[in-house]
Motif scaffolding. Structure first.
Motif, PDB file in Angstrom:
ATOM      1  N   ALA A  57       0.785  -1.077  -0.068  1.00  0.00           N
ATOM      2  CA  ALA A  57       0.256   0.027  -0.113  1.00  0.00           C
ATOM      3  C   ALA A  57       0.845   1.132  -0.043  1.00  0.00           C
ATOM      4  N   GLY A  58       0.155   2.216   0.438  1.00  0.00           N
ATOM      5  CA  GLY A  58       0.993   3.516   0.482  1.00  0.00           C
ATOM      6  C   GLY A  58       2.057   3.491   1.506  1.00  0.00           C
ATOM      7  N   TRP A  59       3.070   4.296   1.496  1.00  0.00           N
ATOM      8  CA  TRP A  59       4.260   4.302   2.521  1.00  0.00           C
ATOM      9  C   TRP A  59       3.498   5.044   3.726  1.00  0.00           C
ATOM     10  N   LEU A  60       3.921   4.503   4.989  1.00  0.00           N
ATOM     11  CA  LEU A  60       3.399   5.112   6.180  1.00  0.00           C
ATOM     12  C   LEU A  60       4.775   5.260   7.042  1.00  0.00           C
ATOM     13  N   GLN A  61       4.515   6.098   8.057  1.00  0.00           N
ATOM     14  CA  GLN A  61       5.302   6.396   9.101  1.00  0.00           C
ATOM     15  C   GLN A  61       4.970   5.256  10.334  1.00  0.00           C
ATOM     16  N   TYR A  62       5.970   4.729  10.867  1.00  0.00           N
ATOM     17  CA  TYR A  62       5.932   3.529  11.663  1.00  0.00           C
ATOM     18  C   TYR A  62       6.934   4.052  12.822  1.00  0.00           C
ATOM     19  N   GLU A  63       6.458   4.001  13.996  1.00  0.00           N
ATOM     20  CA  GLU A  63       7.179   4.484  15.212  1.00  0.00           C
ATOM     21  C   GLU A  63       7.178   3.263  16.138  1.00  0.00           C
ATOM     22  N   SER A  64       8.458   2.941  16.692  1.00  0.00           N
ATOM     23  CA  SER A  64       8.529   2.019  17.804  1.00  0.00           C
ATOM     24  C   SER A  64       9.393   2.682  18.909  1.00  0.00           C
ATOM     25  N   PRO A  65       8.660   3.189  20.067  1.00  0.00           N
ATOM     26  CA  PRO A  65       9.436   3.806  21.261  1.00  0.00           C
ATOM     27  C   PRO A  65       9.932   2.825  21.929  1.00  0.00           C
ATOM     28  N   GLU A  66       9.818   1.661  22.090  1.00  0.00           N
ATOM     29  CA  GLU A  66      10.396   0.448  22.498  1.00  0.00           C
ATOM     30  C   GLU A  66      11.865   0.273  21.909  1.00  0.00           C
ATOM     31  N   TYR A  67      12.004   0.562  20.699  1.00  0.00           N
ATOM     32  CA  TYR A  67      13.105   0.322  20.077  1.00  0.00           C
ATOM     33  C   TYR A  67      13.921   1.605  19.612  1.00  0.00           C
ATOM     34  N   GLY A  68      13.267   2.626  19.687  1.00  0.00           N
ATOM     35  CA  GLY A  68      13.874   4.092  19.734  1.00  0.00           C
ATOM     36  C   GLY A  68      14.171   4.396  18.374  1.00  0.00           C
ATOM     37  N   PHE A  69      13.248   4.123  17.606  1.00  0.00           N
ATOM     38  CA  PHE A  69      13.146   4.525  15.962  1.00  0.00           C
ATOM     39  C   PHE A  69      11.823   4.857  15.367  1.00  0.00           C
ATOM     40  N   SER A  70      11.862   5.457  14.469  1.00  0.00           N
ATOM     41  CA  SER A  70      10.716   5.837  13.496  1.00  0.00           C
ATOM     42  C   SER A  70      11.099   5.348  12.112  1.00  0.00           C
ATOM     43  N   ALA A  71      10.304   4.793  11.214  1.00  0.00           N
ATOM     44  CA  ALA A  71      10.804   4.672   9.820  1.00  0.00           C
ATOM     45  C   ALA A  71       9.547   4.387   8.871  1.00  0.00           C
ATOM     46  N   LEU A  72       9.688   4.905   7.539  1.00  0.00           N
ATOM     47  CA  LEU A  72       8.806   4.703   6.733  1.00  0.00           C
ATOM     48  C   LEU A  72       8.888   3.143   6.235  1.00  0.00           C
ATOM     49  N   PHE A  73       7.714   2.667   5.787  1.00  0.00           N
ATOM     50  CA  PHE A  73       7.457   1.455   5.372  1.00  0.00           C
ATOM     51  C   PHE A  73       6.489   1.460   4.425  1.00  0.00           C
ATOM     52  N   PRO A  74       6.470   0.491   3.302  1.00  0.00           N
ATOM     53  CA  PRO A  74       5.092   0.525   2.500  1.00  0.00           C
ATOM     54  C   PRO A  74       4.026   0.289   2.894  1.00  0.00           C
ATOM     55  N   ARG A  75       3.807  -0.550   3.824  1.00  0.00           N
ATOM     56  CA  ARG A  75       2.712  -0.894   4.967  1.00  0.00           C
ATOM     57  C   ARG A  75       3.185  -1.155   6.177  1.00  0.00           C
ATOM     58  N   THR A  76       2.105  -1.584   7.012  1.00  0.00           N
ATOM     59  CA  THR A  76       2.404  -1.819   8.539  1.00  0.00           C
ATOM     60  C   THR A  76       3.587  -2.893   8.388  1.00  0.00           C
ATOM     61  N   PRO A  77       4.556  -2.954   8.876  1.00  0.00           N
ATOM     62  CA  PRO A  77       5.664  -3.872   9.023  1.00  0.00           C
ATOM     63  C   PRO A  77       5.318  -5.088  10.043  1.00  0.00           C
ATOM     64  N   THR A  78       5.806  -6.360   9.696  1.00  0.00           N
ATOM     65  CA  THR A  78       5.764  -7.514  10.469  1.00  0.00           C
ATOM     66  C   THR A  78       6.738  -7.338  11.686  1.00  0.00           C
ATOM     67  N   ARG A  79       6.609  -7.936  12.433  1.00  0.00           N
ATOM     68  CA  ARG A  79       8.044  -7.874  13.547  1.00  0.00           C
ATOM     69  C   ARG A  79       8.139  -9.210  13.962  1.00  0.00           C
ATOM     70  N   GLN A  80       9.614  -9.623  13.942  1.00  0.00           N
ATOM     71  CA  GLN A  80      10.262 -10.741  14.416  1.00  0.00           C
ATOM     72  C   GLN A  80      11.301 -10.593  15.308  1.00  0.00           C
ATOM     73  N   GLU A  81      11.434 -11.570  16.277  1.00  0.00           N
ATOM     74  CA  GLU A  81      12.569 -11.611  17.380  1.00  0.00           C
ATOM     75  C   GLU A  81      13.037 -12.902  17.084  1.00  0.00           C
ATOM     76  N   ARG A  82      14.573 -12.922  17.696  1.00  0.00           N
ATOM     77  CA  ARG A  82      15.200 -13.847  17.782  1.00  0.00           C
ATOM     78  C   ARG A  82      16.542 -13.627  18.493  1.00  0.00           C
ATOM     79  N   THR A  83      17.076 -14.757  19.129  1.00  0.00           N
ATOM     80  CA  THR A  83      18.453 -14.447  19.848  1.00  0.00           C
ATOM     81  C   THR A  83      19.562 -15.299  19.404  1.00  0.00           C
ATOM     82  N   THR A  84      20.443 -14.891  19.002  1.00  0.00           N
ATOM     83  CA  THR A  84      21.764 -15.573  18.625  1.00  0.00           C
ATOM     84  C   THR A  84      23.005 -15.183  19.150  1.00  0.00           C
ATOM     85  N   ASP A  85      23.894 -16.203  19.795  1.00  0.00           N
ATOM     86  CA  ASP A  85      25.137 -15.730  20.224  1.00  0.00           C
ATOM     87  C   ASP A  85      24.830 -14.380  21.303  1.00  0.00           C
TER      88      ASP A  85
END
Length: 169
Positions: free
Chosen positions: A23-51
């Motif tokens: 869809a159109g680009w939208l501003q996404y803000e993540s206060p928890e991770y301390g950033f905002s960014a433009l994405f083509p649509r609402t982003p999906t979030r994934q988490e993993r731990t390595t080393d």
């Protein structure tokens, strides 16, 4: 260093498996991770731990354009310049891409200026742009990719140029 390779491998998988709908680009803000960014649509979030590094990725796009942000929380002190260079080099290898431009820059977090590394790259099928910045024990990589056939480099500008670090609370 193994953590950097895992971050980049996850990045390559995220870019390859970006959602189909755009869809159109939208501003996404993540206060928890301390950033905002433009994405083509609402982003999906994934988490993993390595080393002992916690990677959280945010991605959105389609076959023509992809944008994602990876946040790495290190449990050890890191050298920002060495880490940025290692991430860039591992990204190029994972994407089977050749660097076409690279420069040191800066990004602001409130009144603090942080060193950053920007680079552009190309593979046989895609053009890429990335920004890498570290703030203490947290690293950020914003990465955009577009198809050389039907992609628009303005989307790389939106993805990478739309990234901001939020002031610390």
């Amino acid at each position: 260093m193994r953590g950097v390779h895992m971050m980049v491998a996850g990045f390559a998988a995220a870019l390859a498996s970006a959602p189909v709908a755009q869809a159109g680009w939208l501003q996404y803000e993540s206060p928890e991770y301390g950033f905002s960014a433009l994405f083509p649509r609402t982003p999906t979030r994934q988490e993993r731990t390595t080393d002992d590094i916690i990677f959280t990725s945010f991605k959105a796009g389609n076959d023509a354009a992809s944008c994602f942000v990876v946040v790495a929380q290190y449990q050890r002190a890191i050298d920002p310049n060495k880490e940025a260079t290692a991430i860039r080099d591992a990204s190029l290898k994972a994407m089977k891409a050749t660097q076409t431009a690279s420069k040191r820059s800066a990004i602001m977090r409130g009144g603090e200026q942080l060193e950053a590394l920007e680079f552009e790259a190309a593979s046989d099928e895609r053009s890429f742009r990335s920004l890498i910045v570290t703030d203490g024990q947290r690293g950020y990589q914003v990465f955009g990719g577009v198809s050389k056939i039907d992609g628009d480099t303005a989307e790389l500008d939106a993805c990478v140029g739309g990234f901001r670090l939020l002031p610390k609370a």
